[in-house]
Each structure stands twice: as C-alpha cells, then as structure tokens.
Design a protein around this motif. Sequence first.
Motif, PDB file in Angstrom:
ATOM      1  N   SER A  18       0.674  -1.302   0.044  1.00  8.83           N
ATOM      2  CA  SER A  18       0.185   0.009  -0.049  1.00  8.83           C
ATOM      3  C   SER A  18       0.817   1.303   0.176  1.00  8.83           C
ATOM      4  CB  SER A  18      -0.893  -0.104   1.148  1.00  8.83           C
ATOM      5  OG  SER A  18      -0.087  -0.055   2.452  1.00  8.83           O
ATOM      6  N   LYS A  19       0.351   2.536  -0.080  1.00  5.92           N
ATOM      7  CA  LYS A  19       0.920   3.584  -0.063  1.00  5.92           C
ATOM      8  C   LYS A  19       1.290   4.002   1.349  1.00  5.92           C
ATOM      9  CE  LYS A  19      -3.131   6.334  -0.489  1.00  5.92           C
ATOM     10  NZ  LYS A  19      -3.854   7.290  -1.531  1.00  5.92           N
ATOM     11  N   PRO A  20       2.292   4.822   1.786  1.00  5.05           N
ATOM     12  CA  PRO A  20       2.688   5.085   3.055  1.00  5.05           C
ATOM     13  C   PRO A  20       1.559   5.359   3.987  1.00  5.05           C
ATOM     14  CG  PRO A  20       4.364   5.973   1.653  1.00  5.05           C
ATOM     15  CD  PRO A  20       3.146   5.536   0.592  1.00  5.05           C
ATOM     16  N   LEU A  21       1.677   4.942   5.085  1.00  2.45           N
ATOM     17  CA  LEU A  21       0.789   5.297   6.138  1.00  2.45           C
ATOM     18  C   LEU A  21      -0.851   4.500   6.217  1.00  2.45           C
ATOM     19  CD1 LEU A  21       1.363   9.096   6.861  1.00  2.45           C
ATOM     20  CD2 LEU A  21       2.660   6.949   7.697  1.00  2.45           C
ATOM     21  N   PHE A  22      -0.794   3.678   4.885  1.00  6.43           N
ATOM     22  CA  PHE A  22      -2.082   2.695   4.972  1.00  6.43           C
ATOM     23  C   PHE A  22      -1.813   1.499   5.051  1.00  6.43           C
ATOM     24  CE2 PHE A  22      -3.313   6.462   2.614  1.00  6.43           C
ATOM     25  CZ  PHE A  22      -4.580   6.395   2.635  1.00  6.43           C
ATOM     26  N   ILE A  23      -2.773   0.820   5.402  1.00 10.49           N
ATOM     27  CA  ILE A  23      -2.554  -0.701   5.338  1.00 10.49           C
ATOM     28  C   ILE A  23      -3.379  -1.231   4.386  1.00 10.49           C
ATOM     29  CG2 ILE A  23      -2.020  -0.953   7.898  1.00 10.49           C
ATOM     30  CD1 ILE A  23      -5.221  -2.213   7.056  1.00 10.49           C
ATOM     31  N   SER A  24      -2.909  -2.475   3.915  1.00 11.71           N
ATOM     32  CA  SER A  24      -3.800  -3.157   2.745  1.00 11.71           C
ATOM     33  C   SER A  24      -4.542  -4.230   3.186  1.00 11.71           C
ATOM     34  CB  SER A  24      -2.995  -3.393   1.570  1.00 11.71           C
ATOM     35  OG  SER A  24      -1.986  -4.608   2.084  1.00 11.71           O
ATOM     36  N   ILE A  25      -5.841  -4.598   2.644  1.00  8.08           N
ATOM     37  CA  ILE A  25      -6.487  -5.835   2.881  1.00  8.08           C
ATOM     38  C   ILE A  25      -6.536  -6.286   1.611  1.00  8.08           C
ATOM     39  CG2 ILE A  25      -8.605  -6.655   3.686  1.00  8.08           C
ATOM     40  CD1 ILE A  25      -9.304  -4.220   5.384  1.00  8.08           C
ATOM     41  N   ASN A  26      -6.125  -7.424   1.324  1.00  9.75           N
ATOM     42  CA  ASN A  26      -6.635  -8.298  -0.072  1.00  9.75           C
ATOM     43  C   ASN A  26      -7.484  -9.371   0.662  1.00  9.75           C
ATOM     44  OD1 ASN A  26      -3.628  -7.326  -0.457  1.00  9.75           O
ATOM     45  ND2 ASN A  26      -4.449  -8.113  -2.216  1.00  9.75           N
ATOM     46  N   THR A  27      -8.612  -9.206  -0.155  1.00  7.60           N
ATOM     47  CA  THR A  27     -10.030 -10.354   0.336  1.00  7.60           C
ATOM     48  C   THR A  27     -10.118 -11.208  -0.704  1.00  7.60           C
ATOM     49  OG1 THR A  27     -11.552  -8.724  -0.999  1.00  7.60           O
ATOM     50  CG2 THR A  27     -11.094  -8.124   1.310  1.00  7.60           C
ATOM     51  N   ASP A  28     -10.526 -12.147  -0.378  1.00  8.49           N
ATOM     52  CA  ASP A  28     -11.554 -13.339  -0.344  1.00  8.49           C
ATOM     53  C   ASP A  28     -11.454 -13.841   0.919  1.00  8.49           C
ATOM     54  OD1 ASP A  28     -11.794 -13.275  -3.213  1.00  8.49           O
ATOM     55  OD2 ASP A  28     -10.569 -14.801  -3.683  1.00  8.49           O
ATOM     56  N   GLY A  29     -10.650 -14.876   1.386  1.00 13.59           N
ATOM     57  CA  GLY A  29     -10.525 -14.677   2.961  1.00 13.59           C
ATOM     58  C   GLY A  29      -9.660 -13.437   3.063  1.00 13.59           C
ATOM     59  N   GLY A  30      -8.739 -13.444   3.838  1.00 16.91           N
ATOM     60  CA  GLY A  30      -8.177 -11.825   3.944  1.00 16.91           C
ATOM     61  C   GLY A  30      -6.861 -11.861   4.489  1.00 16.91           C
ATOM     62  N   ILE A  31      -6.021 -11.022   3.853  1.00 13.77           N
ATOM     63  CA  ILE A  31      -4.543 -10.719   4.390  1.00 13.77           C
ATOM     64  C   ILE A  31      -4.360  -9.325   4.558  1.00 13.77           C
ATOM     65  CG2 ILE A  31      -2.236 -10.778   3.810  1.00 13.77           C
ATOM     66  CD1 ILE A  31      -3.225 -13.390   3.960  1.00 13.77           C
ATOM     67  N   VAL A  32      -4.009  -8.811   6.018  1.00 11.82           N
ATOM     68  CA  VAL A  32      -3.848  -7.532   6.219  1.00 11.82           C
ATOM     69  C   VAL A  32      -2.432  -7.229   6.246  1.00 11.82           C
ATOM     70  CG1 VAL A  32      -4.332  -5.647   7.621  1.00 11.82           C
ATOM     71  CG2 VAL A  32      -5.962  -7.430   7.569  1.00 11.82           C
ATOM     72  N   ARG A  33      -1.738  -6.176   5.587  1.00  8.49           N
ATOM     73  CA  ARG A  33      -0.359  -6.009   5.566  1.00  8.49           C
ATOM     74  C   ARG A  33      -0.070  -4.496   5.680  1.00  8.49           C
ATOM     75  NH1 ARG A  33       1.802 -10.110   0.787  1.00  8.49           N
ATOM     76  NH2 ARG A  33      -0.387 -10.726   0.244  1.00  8.49           N
ATOM     77  N   GLY A  34       1.124  -4.143   6.325  1.00  8.02           N
ATOM     78  CA  GLY A  34       1.450  -2.951   6.377  1.00  8.02           C
ATOM     79  C   GLY A  34       1.995  -2.125   5.187  1.00  8.02           C
ATOM     80  N   ASP A  35       2.409  -1.052   5.094  1.00 11.28           N
ATOM     81  CA  ASP A  35       2.995  -0.526   4.020  1.00 11.28           C
ATOM     82  C   ASP A  35       4.356  -0.664   3.411  1.00 11.28           C
ATOM     83  OD1 ASP A  35       4.421   0.961   5.805  1.00 11.28           O
ATOM     84  OD2 ASP A  35       3.707   3.026   5.184  1.00 11.28           O
ATOM     85  N   GLN A  36       4.933  -1.687   4.361  1.00 12.84           N
ATOM     86  CA  GLN A  36       6.372  -2.371   4.034  1.00 12.84           C
ATOM     87  C   GLN A  36       5.924  -3.895   3.513  1.00 12.84           C
ATOM     88  OE1 GLN A  36       9.190  -0.605   3.680  1.00 12.84           O
ATOM     89  NE2 GLN A  36       7.658   1.146   3.812  1.00 12.84           N
ATOM     90  N   GLY A  37       4.720  -4.227   3.660  1.00 12.83           N
ATOM     91  CA  GLY A  37       4.569  -5.616   3.224  1.00 12.83           C
ATOM     92  C   GLY A  37       4.415  -6.443   4.241  1.00 12.83           C
ATOM     93  N   GLU A  38       4.612  -5.984   5.619  1.00 10.85           N
ATOM     94  CA  GLU A  38       4.987  -6.978   6.648  1.00 10.85           C
ATOM     95  C   GLU A  38       3.337  -7.593   7.170  1.00 10.85           C
ATOM     96  OE1 GLU A  38       4.147  -2.591   8.199  1.00 10.85           O
ATOM     97  OE2 GLU A  38       5.160  -3.648   6.471  1.00 10.85           O
ATOM     98  N   TRP A  39       3.451  -8.720   7.808  1.00 12.74           N
ATOM     99  CA  TRP A  39       2.240  -9.300   8.186  1.00 12.74           C
ATOM    100  C   TRP A  39       1.601  -8.449   9.280  1.00 12.74           C
ATOM    101  CZ3 TRP A  39      -0.575 -13.479   6.554  1.00 12.74           C
ATOM    102  CH2 TRP A  39      -1.462 -14.063   7.173  1.00 12.74           C
ATOM    103  N   ILE A  40       0.285  -8.073   9.044  1.00 10.61           N
ATOM    104  CA  ILE A  40      -0.521  -7.542  10.409  1.00 10.61           C
ATOM    105  C   ILE A  40      -1.325  -8.729  10.818  1.00 10.61           C
ATOM    106  CG2 ILE A  40      -2.158  -5.802  11.108  1.00 10.61           C
ATOM    107  CD1 ILE A  40      -0.422  -3.871   9.169  1.00 10.61           C
ATOM    108  N   GLY A  41      -2.118  -9.147   9.934  1.00  9.26           N
ATOM    109  CA  GLY A  41      -3.173  -9.994  10.479  1.00  9.26           C
ATOM    110  C   GLY A  41      -3.771 -10.868   9.123  1.00  9.26           C
ATOM    111  N   GLY A  42      -4.419 -11.858   9.428  1.00 12.90           N
ATOM    112  CA  GLY A  42      -5.240 -12.585   8.450  1.00 12.90           C
ATOM    113  C   GLY A  42      -6.489 -13.038   8.883  1.00 12.90           C
ATOM    114  N   TYR A  43      -7.319 -13.546   8.040  1.00 15.28           N
ATOM    115  CA  TYR A  43      -8.572 -14.050   8.593  1.00 15.28           C
ATOM    116  C   TYR A  43      -9.327 -15.045   7.523  1.00 15.28           C
ATOM    117  CZ  TYR A  43     -10.569 -10.401   5.556  1.00 15.28           C
ATOM    118  OH  TYR A  43     -10.979  -9.687   4.504  1.00 15.28           O
ATOM    119  N   ALA A  44      -9.838 -15.824   7.770  1.00 13.75           N
ATOM    120  CA  ALA A  44     -10.587 -16.769   6.833  1.00 13.75           C
ATOM    121  C   ALA A  44     -12.127 -17.081   7.474  1.00 13.75           C
ATOM    122  CB  ALA A  44     -10.123 -18.033   7.102  1.00 13.75           C
ATOM    123  N   LYS A  45     -12.930 -16.991   6.770  1.00 12.32           N
ATOM    124  CA  LYS A  45     -14.511 -17.090   7.106  1.00 12.32           C
ATOM    125  C   LYS A  45     -15.079 -18.539   6.429  1.00 12.32           C
ATOM    126  CE  LYS A  45     -18.617 -15.053   7.641  1.00 12.32           C
ATOM    127  NZ  LYS A  45     -18.915 -15.386   9.215  1.00 12.32           N
ATOM    128  N   GLY A  46     -15.661 -19.244   7.139  1.00 15.73           N
ATOM    129  CA  GLY A  46     -16.646 -20.250   6.388  1.00 15.73           C
ATOM    130  C   GLY A  46     -17.819 -19.791   6.136  1.00 15.73           C
TER     131      GLY A  46
END
Length: 171
Positions: A18-46
Amino acid sequence: MYMSDYDMSGAYVGWKPSKPLFISINTDGGIVRGDQGEWIGGYAKGVGSCSAFKAELWGVLEGLRYVRSLGFNKIELNIDSEVVVRVIKTGRSRNVAGSALTDQILKMMTLDWEVEVHHTYREANKCADAMANYGCSIGFDTQYFNSCPVFITELFEADSLGLSMPRLIPV
C-alpha cells in the motif's frame, strides 16, 4: 480455449504494498499487511454454500470489521472481483441475495476512516485466495491469524520478494 488463444506478452502482475501510512487488505479470505508488506493479520471465514459474489462480499465485510477492531483508519481494500468493486463504489447491486451484506459494507465505508477500494487481479491475490479456500474447511466460523499460517508461507514470501507472473489475456 487453448494456450495459443492467449497473448503471453501481457503485463506481469504481482502483489504491491500500500501507499505510505496505509494498510492493505486483500480479500476473499483476507490478508492485512503494512505499507512495507509486513504481516499484520489474516482471517478466513466459512460461508457455506453460496455464490462467488456473496462469498466475496463476506470477505470484504469481515476484512473491514477486522481492521476496524485493530484500530486502523487508512485502508487500501484490494478485491479481485470487478463486480464487487463496482457495487461498493456505486452503492448499487442487482443481486438481492447480497443486498444485506452490501448494505453493511456501505455503512462501514461511511465511518470515520479512509478506505480506498481497488480492483486487483487474481494473480496478485493468491494469499487471500488461499485463505478463502481454507475458510471452506472451518464450517461457519471466522478464524483470525496473528502470524502467517504455514499453508500460505511460500505465497506470502513470494509476494514479499516482489515476484510476479504474466497475466494471460484472451485474444
């Protein structure tokens, strides 16, 4: 279609931070990453048996709920469904089955935070797709991941290294 029916000279596609100071969420399930690509969290939903459209909406809603609970207020929401992106951006859906989910998403979008909605190609969304596939095995629960789960480690590392792949375009 045969491989000869595709243009192999298409653009190379990969996950982008993401651009600086933003976090990114990629969805289907989900991955949350910081602006340097670092792992912040993830989720999966049935989500059980439902349409791909409705499953994509669930991924967006759960992602927004998750990052809100983590206290973030500058979000790039990356969705690999052009239809879902259009529905969120316009606020209109022809699909009655997803209208309740769409309404919840639109309500969340009006909260006091900045959410940018982007379409991303499936080739750049492999981690989130793997999380969605995992969601198929967990009933109707939502599972959260504080660290990168083993089953997507290689995909996550490939994203972090900036690896990309050709986007095949039908000719």
